[in-house]
Design a protein around this motif. Structure first.
Motif, PDB file in Angstrom:
ATOM      1  N   GLU A  55       0.836  -1.206   0.000  1.00 51.91           N
ATOM      2  CA  GLU A  55       0.000   0.000   0.000  1.00 51.91           C
ATOM      3  C   GLU A  55       0.870   1.255   0.000  1.00 51.91           C
ATOM      4  O   GLU A  55       0.590   2.217  -0.721  1.00 51.91           O
ATOM      5  CB  GLU A  55      -0.928   0.013   1.220  1.00 51.91           C
ATOM      6  N   GLU A  56       1.926   1.255   0.799  1.00 56.29           N
ATOM      7  CA  GLU A  56       2.832   2.402   0.880  1.00 56.29           C
ATOM      8  C   GLU A  56       3.536   2.629  -0.458  1.00 56.29           C
ATOM      9  O   GLU A  56       3.667   3.757  -0.933  1.00 56.29           O
ATOM     10  CB  GLU A  56       3.864   2.143   1.980  1.00 56.29           C
ATOM     11  N   THR A  57       3.962   1.546  -1.076  1.00 60.04           N
ATOM     12  CA  THR A  57       4.644   1.639  -2.369  1.00 60.04           C
ATOM     13  C   THR A  57       3.703   2.179  -3.438  1.00 60.04           C
ATOM     14  O   THR A  57       4.082   3.046  -4.235  1.00 60.04           O
ATOM     15  CB  THR A  57       5.181   0.252  -2.786  1.00 60.04           C
ATOM     16  N   THR A  61       4.072   5.661  -5.484  1.00 60.08           N
ATOM     17  CA  THR A  61       4.137   5.595  -6.948  1.00 60.08           C
ATOM     18  C   THR A  61       3.127   6.541  -7.581  1.00 60.08           C
ATOM     19  O   THR A  61       3.457   7.306  -8.498  1.00 60.08           O
ATOM     20  CB  THR A  61       3.890   4.159  -7.437  1.00 60.08           C
ATOM     21  N   ILE A  62       1.896   6.513  -7.098  1.00 60.44           N
ATOM     22  CA  ILE A  62       0.848   7.378  -7.654  1.00 60.44           C
ATOM     23  C   ILE A  62       1.205   8.843  -7.435  1.00 60.44           C
ATOM     24  O   ILE A  62       1.082   9.668  -8.341  1.00 60.44           O
ATOM     25  CB  ILE A  62      -0.521   7.029  -7.053  1.00 60.44           C
ATOM     26  N   ALA A  76      -5.411  10.534  -9.899  1.00 59.77           N
ATOM     27  CA  ALA A  76      -4.792  10.141  -8.623  1.00 59.77           C
ATOM     28  C   ALA A  76      -5.820  10.024  -7.515  1.00 59.77           C
ATOM     29  O   ALA A  76      -5.582   9.332  -6.523  1.00 59.77           O
ATOM     30  CB  ALA A  76      -3.713  11.153  -8.249  1.00 59.77           C
ATOM     31  N   GLY A  77      -6.956  10.673  -7.678  1.00 57.87           N
ATOM     32  CA  GLY A  77      -8.036  10.561  -6.686  1.00 57.87           C
ATOM     33  C   GLY A  77      -7.640  11.118  -5.329  1.00 57.87           C
ATOM     34  O   GLY A  77      -6.941  12.123  -5.238  1.00 57.87           O
ATOM     35  N   ASP A  78      -8.055  10.434  -4.283  1.00 58.48           N
ATOM     36  CA  ASP A  78      -7.789  10.890  -2.915  1.00 58.48           C
ATOM     37  C   ASP A  78      -6.302  10.948  -2.598  1.00 58.48           C
ATOM     38  O   ASP A  78      -5.894  11.639  -1.673  1.00 58.48           O
ATOM     39  CB  ASP A  78      -8.484   9.982  -1.898  1.00 58.48           C
ATOM     40  N   LEU A  79      -5.495  10.205  -3.332  1.00 57.96           N
ATOM     41  CA  LEU A  79      -4.060  10.180  -3.064  1.00 57.96           C
ATOM     42  C   LEU A  79      -3.349  11.436  -3.547  1.00 57.96           C
ATOM     43  O   LEU A  79      -2.179  11.628  -3.264  1.00 57.96           O
ATOM     44  CB  LEU A  79      -3.433   8.936  -3.698  1.00 57.96           C
TER      45      LEU A  79
END
Length: 81
Positions: A55-57, A61-62, A76-79
């Motif tokens: 998940e962290e990776t 990345t995003i 990218a959305g919420d990220l």
């Protein structure tokens, strides 16, 4: 089940003028259902290697793709924030 589905899709595609572009074929399902099981726990313990959580990776990345212009904030959305 997957091998049977692969045979079914192969049969359907042989009868179609334009075959369906899907990854479910008998050959692909044979490969996917006969993978060798692996356990890297001894190597990780001996070498002291610790893997990052996936998940962290993925988040990093995003965010990197966003900052370099390869993704939009919408993609990218919420990220993105």
């Amino acid at each position: 089940v997957m091998l049977g589905l692969g045979r079914l899709m192969d049969s359907i595609n042989r009868r179609r003028e334009k075959p369906l572009d899907i990854p479910v074929t008998y050959e692909a399902m044979t490969y996917a259902t006969h993978w060798v099981k692996m356990d890297d726990s001894k190597a990780r313990a001996d070498l002291g290697v610790h893997m990052r959580p996936s998940e962290e990776t993925l988040v990093d990345t995003i965010r990197s793709l966003l900052s370099s212009g390869h993704l939009t904030e919408e993609e990218a959305g919420d990220l993105a924030h």
